[in-house]
Design a protein around this motif. Structure first.
Motif, short mmCIF file in Angstrom:
data_model
loop_
_atom_site.label_atom_id
_atom_site.label_comp_id
_atom_site.label_asym_id
_atom_site.label_seq_id
_atom_site.Cartn_x
_atom_site.Cartn_y
_atom_site.Cartn_z
N VAL A 268 0.85 -1.20 0.00
CA VAL A 268 0.00 0.00 0.00
C VAL A 268 0.88 1.24 0.00
O VAL A 268 1.84 1.33 0.78
CB VAL A 268 -0.93 0.02 1.24
CG1 VAL A 268 -1.84 1.25 1.20
CG2 VAL A 268 -1.76 -1.26 1.30
N GLN A 269 0.55 2.18 -0.88
CA GLN A 269 1.32 3.43 -0.96
C GLN A 269 0.38 4.62 -1.08
O GLN A 269 -0.61 4.57 -1.83
CB GLN A 269 2.25 3.39 -2.19
CG GLN A 269 2.99 4.67 -2.49
CD GLN A 269 4.05 4.99 -1.45
OE1 GLN A 269 3.78 5.02 -0.25
NE2 GLN A 269 5.27 5.23 -1.89
N THR A 270 0.65 5.68 -0.33
CA THR A 270 -0.15 6.90 -0.40
C THR A 270 0.31 7.76 -1.58
O THR A 270 1.51 7.96 -1.78
CB THR A 270 -0.03 7.71 0.90
OG1 THR A 270 -0.42 6.89 1.99
CG2 THR A 270 -0.92 8.94 0.86
N LEU A 271 -0.66 8.26 -2.35
CA LEU A 271 -0.38 9.10 -3.51
C LEU A 271 -1.11 10.43 -3.40
O LEU A 271 -2.14 10.53 -2.74
CB LEU A 271 -0.85 8.42 -4.80
CG LEU A 271 -0.37 7.00 -5.12
CD1 LEU A 271 -1.07 6.49 -6.38
CD2 LEU A 271 1.13 6.97 -5.29
N TYR A 272 -0.56 11.43 -4.05
CA TYR A 272 -1.28 12.71 -4.16
C TYR A 272 -0.84 13.43 -5.42
O TYR A 272 0.25 13.22 -5.94
CB TYR A 272 -1.06 13.59 -2.93
CG TYR A 272 0.35 14.13 -2.78
CD1 TYR A 272 0.72 15.34 -3.36
CD2 TYR A 272 1.30 13.44 -2.03
CE1 TYR A 272 2.01 15.83 -3.21
CE2 TYR A 272 2.59 13.93 -1.87
CZ TYR A 272 2.94 15.13 -2.46
OH TYR A 272 4.21 15.62 -2.32
N GLN A 273 -1.73 14.28 -5.93
CA GLN A 273 -1.38 15.19 -7.01
C GLN A 273 -1.21 16.58 -6.40
O GLN A 273 -1.94 16.97 -5.50
CB GLN A 273 -2.45 15.19 -8.09
CG GLN A 273 -2.39 13.97 -8.99
CD GLN A 273 -3.30 14.07 -10.19
OE1 GLN A 273 -4.48 14.37 -10.04
NE2 GLN A 273 -2.77 13.81 -11.38
N PRO A 274 -0.23 17.33 -6.89
CA PRO A 274 0.07 18.62 -6.26
C PRO A 274 -0.96 19.69 -6.58
O PRO A 274 -1.76 19.56 -7.51
CB PRO A 274 1.43 18.97 -6.87
CG PRO A 274 1.46 18.27 -8.18
CD PRO A 274 0.69 17.00 -7.98
N ILE A 275 -0.90 20.75 -5.79
CA ILE A 275 -1.77 21.90 -5.98
C ILE A 275 -1.14 22.84 -7.01
O ILE A 275 0.01 23.26 -6.87
CB ILE A 275 -1.99 22.65 -4.66
CG1 ILE A 275 -2.74 21.77 -3.67
CG2 ILE A 275 -2.75 23.95 -4.89
CD1 ILE A 275 -2.93 22.40 -2.31
N GLY A 276 -1.89 23.18 -8.05
CA GLY A 276 -1.46 24.18 -9.02
C GLY A 276 -0.12 23.89 -9.66
O GLY A 276 0.15 22.79 -10.13
#
Length: 573
Positions: A268-276
């Protein structure tokens, strides 16, 4: 490979533009210039692809811009150096224009990315789902803090490595706390020790589990072949597998394994897309990538919608970053440097990336961290945070009702000073609200990480410390000490009071300098030992055998009762 290829191609846009302009200007040697430009493109493309394959650069605007500037600068410089002939001097101005444009772009882009990152800090702070609470709810009597330290658990697992087939190939991977079938466990995969072991083995053998609440438990090895792991290479590496599936997402920390109800492990890995135009995370839009370690299949979920067996879809690294944004940037970047109004600094006493995973009475996992003042030489806690490990929801217990409590560092130091000759130290401090009193629960460990005792420390009184060999023993002794202390006139919750009537059988009065006078008694046909402090009920000092009494008390499961109020027939009424 798709993600790496896409990232590499996007990094060559600026170089391709410059090379095209230079080729168009090179009328006398267009063919030769084209060949050299093509050769440089192929060489840099291969080198860039290898670098991207190693570092797994996410496809974000800042990353692509910086990569384009670097590759365009290197490529243009090489093109100029390899085409510097007599006839090429006629287009020297084209090279100078390209170089000047690159310098201007670098001067704008690099500081621009930094400035945009600063301006986006408010957005990241605002994206945190947060709640401010004045006081934590009381500790449930059946709640047991994690007792086995990660160091001790790892040590025990290491000593059991001989049960793993081809032991020489493997070492323990990242330790993760998880609740499996209502039992809190440490889970750790076996990982390859080197590239050559990976080539020889191809697959790892399984994972270890050990109870996180029972110091006498022994590790159990579970056979479960895994081809895709953190220590595998090439496209069998878990992070690379996730990157190939979602190259535009940024990965937080190292993937960890969690076990489903059938005993099958998943990474399991946490992902995110950046802001702006930044790489700053949007805390309201977090995802969990779940990888099948046998097939390499990857699925992405919103963290709160991840399969139920996953406790930590929000990684400890992401929780630590969330604490950082929440504490430092409450009023923006400038305030975090100068005025520091309402700024809170997360302490680093946690067991995983400066946070400590704990479970509530409903079985949900949270990351605990206490917050300290940014001022130096101040060891009082401003409050603490609890971050839900599936939703990322942050609850801040501000401690306004309990000013002046010590922080986790102070609690650990108290334990460290208690056993200097044995070198026992405090570990994993967690702040609980016990009967209305903020209390640090600290594990006492020997130099090998072996659990020795619990320490219950009243957060507002460094001299109020109770030790016990078990969680229940320490908790009950601490509660008894609270009621015996005259300063704790209301140490128990009114909602738990029971009314008791009966005839007194035996009475014992004790007196100490610290607690004052304490009366203990038992009733006829009742084996419960009742305790009351003379500071609460002075007339209880005259209690004697044969008296008929009616009182309100909290009855503990260990055969003791804490008396809040008492009526003695013929004396108080």
């Amino acid at each position: 490979m798709t993600g790496i290829l896409t990232t590499t191609i996007l990094s060559f846009i600026l170089y391709a533009l410059f090379a095209g302009i230079i080729i168009a200007k090179s009328k006398a040697a267009k063919k030769r210039t084209s060949k050299i430009a093509g050769f440089i493109f192929i060489a840099l493309f291969i080198i860039g692809g290898i670098i991207n394959y190693i570092i797994l650069l996410p496809i974000t605007i800042p990353n692509v811009v910086i990569a384009n500037i670097i590759i365009a600068a290197v490529g243009t410089f090489l093109l100029f150096g390899m085409t510097a002939t007599k006839f090429q001097k006629k287009i020297r101005g084209t090279y100078e224009t390209a170089a000047g444009f690159l310098i201007i772009l670098a001067v704008i882009a690099v500081p621009g990315v930094f400035i945009m990152g600063i301006l986006t800090l408010d957005n990241t702070y605002d994206s945190i789902a947060k709640e401010d609470v004045e006081e934590a709810k009381p500790l449930d009597k059946d709640t047991t803090p994690i007792v086995v330290s990660p160091e001790f658990a790892r040590n025990k697992m290491q000593k059991s490595m001989s049960v793993v087939p081809n032991t020489q190939f493997y070492d323990l991977g990242k330790l993760q706390v998880q609740k499996v079938d209502d039992e809190v466990l440490f889970v750790a995969p076996v990982e390859f020790t080197s590239f050559w072991k990976y080539l020889s083995g191809g697959e790892t053998e399984g994972y270890f589990t050990i109870s996180a609440t029972n110091i006498n438990a022994q590790p159990e090895f579970v056979k479960s072949k895994m081809k895709f792991t953190n220590s595998s290479y090439f496209n069998h590496n878990v992070q690379r597998t996730i990157y190939n599936a979602y190259p535009s997402y940024i990965q937080s920390g190292e993937p960890q394994i969690e076990v489903d109800k059938n005993g099958k492990p998943w990474y399991v890995q946490t992902l995110y897309q950046p802001i702006g135009l930044t790489n700053k995370p949007d805390m309201s839009d977090l995802y969990a990538a779940v990888v099948d370690p046998v097939t390499g299949e990857v699925k992405k979920y919103k963290t709160e919608n991840a399969p139920e067996f996953i406790n930590g879809s929000v990684s400890s690294e992401m929780a630590s970053a969330e604490n950082e944004y929440f504490g430092k940037y409450v009023h923006g970047w400038l305030n975090s440097l100068f005025g520091k109004e309402d700024v809170k600094i997360p302490n680093e006493s946690g067991t995983e990336s400066s946070v400590t995973p704990i479970f509530d009475e409903n079985g949900e996992m949270y990351y605990f961290t206490d917050m300290a003042s940014p001022k130096e030489n101040i060891d009082s806690a401003l409050g603490y945070t609890m971050i839900n490990a599936r939703t990322g929801q942050l609850t801040y217990y501000n401690g306004k009702k309990n000013n002046g409590i010590m922080d986790s560092k102070g609690a650990k130091e108290i334990v460290n000073k208690e056993f200097p000759e044995k070198n026992w130290e405090g570990s994993m401090p967690v702040l609980y609200n016990i009967d209305g009193n903020p209390t640090w629960v600290v594990n006492v460990l020997d130099p090998n990480g072996l659990f020795k005792k619990y320490a219950y420390i009243k957060a507002g009184d460094a001299d109020f410390v109770v030790f016990g060999d078990t969680a229940r023993e320490a908790l009950e002794a601490y509660r008894l000490q609270l009621v015996q202390n005259p300063s704790n006139v209301e140490s128990t919750g009114k909602s738990n009071l029971e009314t008791v009537k009966g005839e007194v059988n035996r009475v014992l009065v004790t007196s100490t300098q610290k607690t004052g006078q304490v009366i203990q008694f038992i009733l006829k046909n009742d084996k419960t030992i009742y305790t009351i402090n003379a500071g609460k009920e002075p007339l209880a000092l005259f209690l004697q055998s044969g008296d008929n009494v009616a009182f309100e008390a909290i009855i503990r499961d260990n055969g003791t009762g804490i008396v809040e109020t008492i009526e003695i027939k013929g004396l108080t009424n």
